[in-house]
Design a protein around this motif. Sequence first.
Motif, short mmCIF file in Angstrom:
data_model
loop_
_atom_site.label_atom_id
_atom_site.label_comp_id
_atom_site.label_asym_id
_atom_site.label_seq_id
_atom_site.Cartn_x
_atom_site.Cartn_y
_atom_site.Cartn_z
N GLU A 1 0.47 -3.40 4.79
CA GLU A 1 -0.61 -2.45 4.83
C GLU A 1 -0.51 -1.70 6.13
O GLU A 1 0.26 -2.09 7.17
CB GLU A 1 -1.91 -2.72 4.77
CG GLU A 1 -2.66 -3.21 3.26
CD GLU A 1 -3.05 -2.02 2.40
OE1 GLU A 1 -3.21 -1.06 3.36
OE2 GLU A 1 -3.45 -2.12 1.60
N ASP A 2 -1.31 -0.39 6.36
CA ASP A 2 -1.04 0.07 7.67
C ASP A 2 -2.45 0.20 8.44
O ASP A 2 -2.42 0.83 9.43
CB ASP A 2 -0.70 1.72 7.19
CG ASP A 2 -1.54 2.44 6.68
OD1 ASP A 2 -2.09 2.10 5.57
OD2 ASP A 2 -2.03 3.62 7.19
N SER A 3 -3.55 -0.24 7.69
CA SER A 3 -4.84 0.41 8.25
C SER A 3 -5.89 -0.81 8.12
O SER A 3 -5.56 -1.78 7.44
CB SER A 3 -5.63 1.49 7.35
OG SER A 3 -5.89 1.14 6.15
N ASP B 1 0.85 -1.28 0.14
CA ASP B 1 -0.16 0.10 0.01
C ASP B 1 1.06 1.32 0.06
O ASP B 1 2.14 0.96 0.22
CB ASP B 1 -0.83 -0.04 1.21
CG ASP B 1 -1.55 1.14 1.72
OD1 ASP B 1 -2.22 1.81 0.68
OD2 ASP B 1 -1.55 1.80 2.78
N ASP C 1 -0.17 4.85 1.07
CA ASP C 1 -0.70 5.92 1.99
C ASP C 1 -0.44 5.58 3.44
O ASP C 1 -1.12 4.51 3.82
CB ASP C 1 -2.00 6.32 1.74
CG ASP C 1 -2.30 7.78 0.94
OD1 ASP C 1 -1.29 8.50 0.91
OD2 ASP C 1 -3.33 7.83 0.41
N GLY C 2 0.53 5.90 4.04
CA GLY C 2 0.77 5.43 5.46
C GLY C 2 1.31 4.34 5.64
O GLY C 2 1.71 4.06 6.93
N THR C 3 1.79 3.60 4.49
CA THR C 3 2.54 2.38 4.37
C THR C 3 3.99 2.74 4.16
O THR C 3 4.95 2.55 4.91
CB THR C 3 1.78 1.31 3.86
OG1 THR C 3 0.74 0.91 4.30
CG2 THR C 3 2.78 -0.03 3.73
#
Length: 236
Positions: free
Chosen positions: A176-178, A10, A12-14
Amino acid sequence: MSRLEAVIFDVDGTLVDSERDGHRVAFNAAFEEAGLSDRWDVATYGRLLKITGGAKRLASWFESTGRSPIESTELAERLHKRKTQIMRRLIEDGQVHARPGAHQLIHQIEASGVQVHVATTGTRAWVEPLLERAFGNRFHTVVTGTEVPDLKPSPAAYLEVLRRTGCPPEDAVAVEDSANGVRAAVAADLRCLAAHNPYTCDDDLSGAELVAKGLDDPALVAWFHRRLRSRCRPNE
Ligand SMILES: [Mg+2]
């Protein structure tokens, strides 16, 4: 144990700290340019991140602050276009950085002959320059929300990467982050490793095989070390 052939990240954020220092800043600049007094501080933006997709997030915010549904949708579409342009500028100015450990991890994966891909539902207009600026475009396959408009937790972006590469899901792993991202990966039958950030540390990441504090978390680094080493020693 199946052979690891591909890692799908991913964005965004990852791979990048894009939410707080990128998207949030770009949304606020778009508000200001449009003469609106709306501003998203770090905590407010953290709550709004539960809504996937910038235009949807904007429309929901405008409705929650008393605008009519029609006005909210119109404002959201207009501001989202402008926000994407501002985000591009922030990226070109080098304001959005790789997360700690991202370069080392990608290098380690590449050095083992494993392919590195991207599955994001962000817009190609900013994803592409971001990957180029932060990573020098070293990804084999990049699927964005421009080609696959179904936002995570839909598995569509992951399924498209698997389709394009011909890689069976059991030979790949997602990072992933979310919660929405983990759900998307799991729905595509992928194993998933979660590297949360301050915005997602309270997310339900229980679908992930491993939950780490970041890409430089020793547990995540050790997971890859084991799996990448076993490619060279099939009897291990
Ligand atoms: Mg993410």
